[in-house]
Write a protein that holds these residues in place. Sequence first.
Motif, PDB file in Angstrom:
ATOM      1  N   LEU A 129       0.828  -1.206   0.000  1.00  0.00           N
ATOM      2  CA  LEU A 129       0.000   0.000   0.000  1.00  0.00           C
ATOM      3  C   LEU A 129       0.863   1.258   0.000  1.00  0.00           C
ATOM      4  CD1 LEU A 129      -2.764  -1.034   2.562  1.00  0.00           C
ATOM      5  CD2 LEU A 129      -2.966  -0.909   0.087  1.00  0.00           C
ATOM      6  N   GLN A 130       1.948   1.233   0.762  1.00  0.00           N
ATOM      7  CA  GLN A 130       2.855   2.387   0.804  1.00  0.00           C
ATOM      8  C   GLN A 130       3.520   2.590  -0.555  1.00  0.00           C
ATOM      9  OE1 GLN A 130       6.084   2.019   3.581  1.00  0.00           O
ATOM     10  NE2 GLN A 130       6.615   4.185   3.482  1.00  0.00           N
ATOM     11  N   LEU A 131       3.914   1.485  -1.198  1.00  0.00           N
ATOM     12  CA  LEU A 131       4.537   1.584  -2.519  1.00  0.00           C
ATOM     13  C   LEU A 131       3.559   2.162  -3.536  1.00  0.00           C
ATOM     14  CD1 LEU A 131       6.841   0.945  -4.518  1.00  0.00           C
ATOM     15  CD2 LEU A 131       5.838  -1.337  -4.779  1.00  0.00           C
ATOM     16  N   ALA A 132       2.328   1.672  -3.503  1.00  0.00           N
ATOM     17  CA  ALA A 132       1.328   2.174  -4.451  1.00  0.00           C
ATOM     18  C   ALA A 132       1.063   3.648  -4.229  1.00  0.00           C
ATOM     19  CB  ALA A 132       0.031   1.377  -4.310  1.00  0.00           C
ATOM     20  N   SER A 133       1.043   4.076  -2.970  1.00  0.00           N
ATOM     21  CA  SER A 133       0.759   5.468  -2.662  1.00  0.00           C
ATOM     22  C   SER A 133       1.889   6.394  -3.098  1.00  0.00           C
ATOM     23  CB  SER A 133       0.495   5.631  -1.165  1.00  0.00           C
ATOM     24  OG  SER A 133       0.299   6.981  -0.830  1.00  0.00           O
ATOM     25  N   SER A 134       3.120   5.991  -2.825  1.00  0.00           N
ATOM     26  CA  SER A 134       4.258   6.865  -3.104  1.00  0.00           C
ATOM     27  C   SER A 134       4.717   6.788  -4.556  1.00  0.00           C
ATOM     28  CB  SER A 134       5.426   6.512  -2.177  1.00  0.00           C
ATOM     29  OG  SER A 134       5.830   5.164  -2.372  1.00  0.00           O
ATOM     30  N   GLN A 135       4.672   5.587  -5.148  1.00  0.00           N
ATOM     31  CA  GLN A 135       5.199   5.410  -6.486  1.00  0.00           C
ATOM     32  C   GLN A 135       4.180   5.736  -7.570  1.00  0.00           C
ATOM     33  OE1 GLN A 135       8.327   4.689  -6.841  1.00  0.00           O
ATOM     34  NE2 GLN A 135       8.522   4.407  -9.055  1.00  0.00           N
ATOM     35  N   TYR A 136       2.910   5.494  -7.300  1.00  0.00           N
ATOM     36  CA  TYR A 136       1.880   5.675  -8.315  1.00  0.00           C
ATOM     37  C   TYR A 136       0.932   6.824  -7.944  1.00  0.00           C
ATOM     38  CZ  TYR A 136       3.774   1.140  -9.596  1.00  0.00           C
ATOM     39  OH  TYR A 136       4.626   0.123  -9.925  1.00  0.00           O
ATOM     40  N   THR A 137      -0.009   6.573  -7.068  1.00  0.00           N
ATOM     41  CA  THR A 137      -0.920   7.628  -6.614  1.00  0.00           C
ATOM     42  C   THR A 137      -1.668   7.141  -5.379  1.00  0.00           C
ATOM     43  OG1 THR A 137      -2.933   8.866  -7.147  1.00  0.00           O
ATOM     44  CG2 THR A 137      -2.618   6.794  -8.290  1.00  0.00           C
ATOM     45  N   PRO A 138      -1.927   8.019  -4.409  1.00  0.00           N
ATOM     46  CA  PRO A 138      -2.692   7.600  -3.225  1.00  0.00           C
ATOM     47  C   PRO A 138      -4.103   7.134  -3.566  1.00  0.00           C
ATOM     48  CG  PRO A 138      -1.579   9.698  -2.827  1.00  0.00           C
ATOM     49  CD  PRO A 138      -1.430   9.402  -4.284  1.00  0.00           C
ATOM     50  N   ARG A 139      -4.629   7.542  -4.711  1.00  0.00           N
ATOM     51  CA  ARG A 139      -5.983   7.146  -5.068  1.00  0.00           C
ATOM     52  C   ARG A 139      -6.090   5.696  -5.501  1.00  0.00           C
ATOM     53  NH1 ARG A 139      -5.675  12.051  -4.661  1.00  0.00           N
ATOM     54  NH2 ARG A 139      -3.828  12.135  -5.962  1.00  0.00           N
ATOM     55  N   VAL A 148      -1.496   8.486 -12.227  1.00  0.00           N
ATOM     56  CA  VAL A 148      -0.334   7.611 -12.429  1.00  0.00           C
ATOM     57  C   VAL A 148       0.524   8.142 -13.574  1.00  0.00           C
ATOM     58  CG1 VAL A 148       0.408   5.289 -13.057  1.00  0.00           C
ATOM     59  CG2 VAL A 148      -1.520   5.584 -11.508  1.00  0.00           C
ATOM     60  N   VAL A 149      -0.117   8.596 -14.643  1.00  0.00           N
ATOM     61  CA  VAL A 149       0.622   9.139 -15.785  1.00  0.00           C
ATOM     62  C   VAL A 149       1.422  10.369 -15.378  1.00  0.00           C
ATOM     63  CG1 VAL A 149       0.364  10.241 -18.038  1.00  0.00           C
ATOM     64  CG2 VAL A 149      -1.001   8.224 -17.481  1.00  0.00           C
ATOM     65  N   VAL A 150       0.779  11.278 -14.645  1.00  0.00           N
ATOM     66  CA  VAL A 150       1.448  12.503 -14.225  1.00  0.00           C
ATOM     67  C   VAL A 150       2.594  12.189 -13.271  1.00  0.00           C
ATOM     68  CG1 VAL A 150       1.143  14.661 -12.963  1.00  0.00           C
ATOM     69  CG2 VAL A 150      -0.589  13.927 -14.591  1.00  0.00           C
ATOM     70  N   ARG A 151       2.375  11.261 -12.336  1.00  0.00           N
ATOM     71  CA  ARG A 151       3.452  10.887 -11.407  1.00  0.00           C
ATOM     72  C   ARG A 151       4.632  10.273 -12.161  1.00  0.00           C
ATOM     73  NH1 ARG A 151       3.421   9.595  -5.864  1.00  0.00           N
ATOM     74  NH2 ARG A 151       1.630  11.018  -5.820  1.00  0.00           N
ATOM     75  N   ALA A 152       4.333   9.468 -13.184  1.00  0.00           N
ATOM     76  CA  ALA A 152       5.416   8.859 -13.961  1.00  0.00           C
ATOM     77  C   ALA A 152       6.218   9.889 -14.735  1.00  0.00           C
ATOM     78  CB  ALA A 152       4.848   7.821 -14.921  1.00  0.00           C
TER      79      ALA A 152
END
Length: 468
Positions: free
Chosen positions: A106-116, A326-330
Amino acid sequence: MQRQRTGNTRRSGPRLLNAARQRRAAFQDAWRSRLWPTPTLGVVLAIAAGLGIPELDSALDQQIPSRLADYIFGGGANAAQEVLGAVATSLITVTSLTFSLTLVTLQLASSQYTPRLLRTFAADRFVQRTLALFLATFVYAVTVLRTVRGGSDGGAEFVPQIAVTVAYLLAMSSVLALILFLGHLVRQIRIETMFEQVCADIKSTTHRLLDRIEDRREHDFTPTPPDDAPLVTAPASGFIVQIDAQALVEAAVEADVVIWVDRAVGSDVVEGIPVAMVWPADPAAGVLDDERLASVRERIASAIKTGIERTATQDIGYGLRQLTDVVVRALSPGVNDPTTAVHGLNSCSAILCDLAGYRLGRCTLRDADNSPRVVMARPDLPDLLDLVIVQPQIYGSSDPVVLARLLSMLRELAWVVVLTSHRRAIADRLRQLETATAELALAEPDRQQLATLTNQVREALDRRWSPS
């Protein structure tokens, strides 16, 4: 005078879900998006089994058939206590490890991709059921352990053979589940799996709420609220997560009014700020009296549900918001992963092309006399297209690969849209992209490629498709 009884309301045009179905969908979403309900249910069932199966052992006593007795636990009280203790000790350790791995994911998904995306991860049924199995095995073993009695204290020895055997089977099942859980977790943290899950949620919401476009007509006539229409304010701050359309239609019919809902599901609202309007259905009726207006306002407020976070139950644009984040974070300098951004845009394009076949935008719900009763705000395809393109264009303007994928998305969407307003929106967005691209310092091959893609979008708008 009322025009129609409440019971005679019907759906006309947009799909109108009844209140029971809406509540059921909201309950299912709330149940699925939380980690604790399924494990809690497993613990309750484990306690019931830990109390009931030893009673079955006591009732059967020595009546177990010899063929079955060869396959069940045959040790004494000390051996049973050791087995149950070992199962309980190992399972609580495994459960702690599983919780830790889940939280890390969950932490990886939040920080690497998006909290949503956290809501999507928490709704993973495999993770919920694995945690339920581990906790249930631990609780079952502890519950059965208290029923084992040795003969050292002068009492009769009691060894629940069937119950101990069940504990052994649960322990073996937990070992297998741990192996499968690790493999499942590795698959879940892959970005392609996340995109697949989000797209599946969007399609499920779309198919449940929207009607297909059966012809090329634009939206039906929508009544315009008068300038002096009374306002209805938001009941609470947060995001609109659900609107009970059936309740709104019934309230409008009973009060003989027209209700205009100005904010769509997924919009953020502030308590006390107007979100709807209401006015008499008959222009000659004059203004609404205070009592009827207060009643209608109360029913509208109760039909609009707010929450602290957006959900996919009725929110058509929420999944696209997740994909775009996710796109914007990438594309951010800290991540710098344009390949993931392009994969995300691939999913966005697939969803937009699917949505192009449904009736989007503001919808009018009518009663049995075909009179407009409720006008509900909904995102239209141009709104969703802006959601998907604007931010990736800003943050990926220096990457020709990202710009090329945005143009390819417009080309694919131009080929499938059927409404004239949607074609105009694509043409407008194409001109904006073309203007932004002309101002960039790009290499000549990249500029030629983008120019070719721009021409291909125009061809697709004219129903022509040239080889890539």
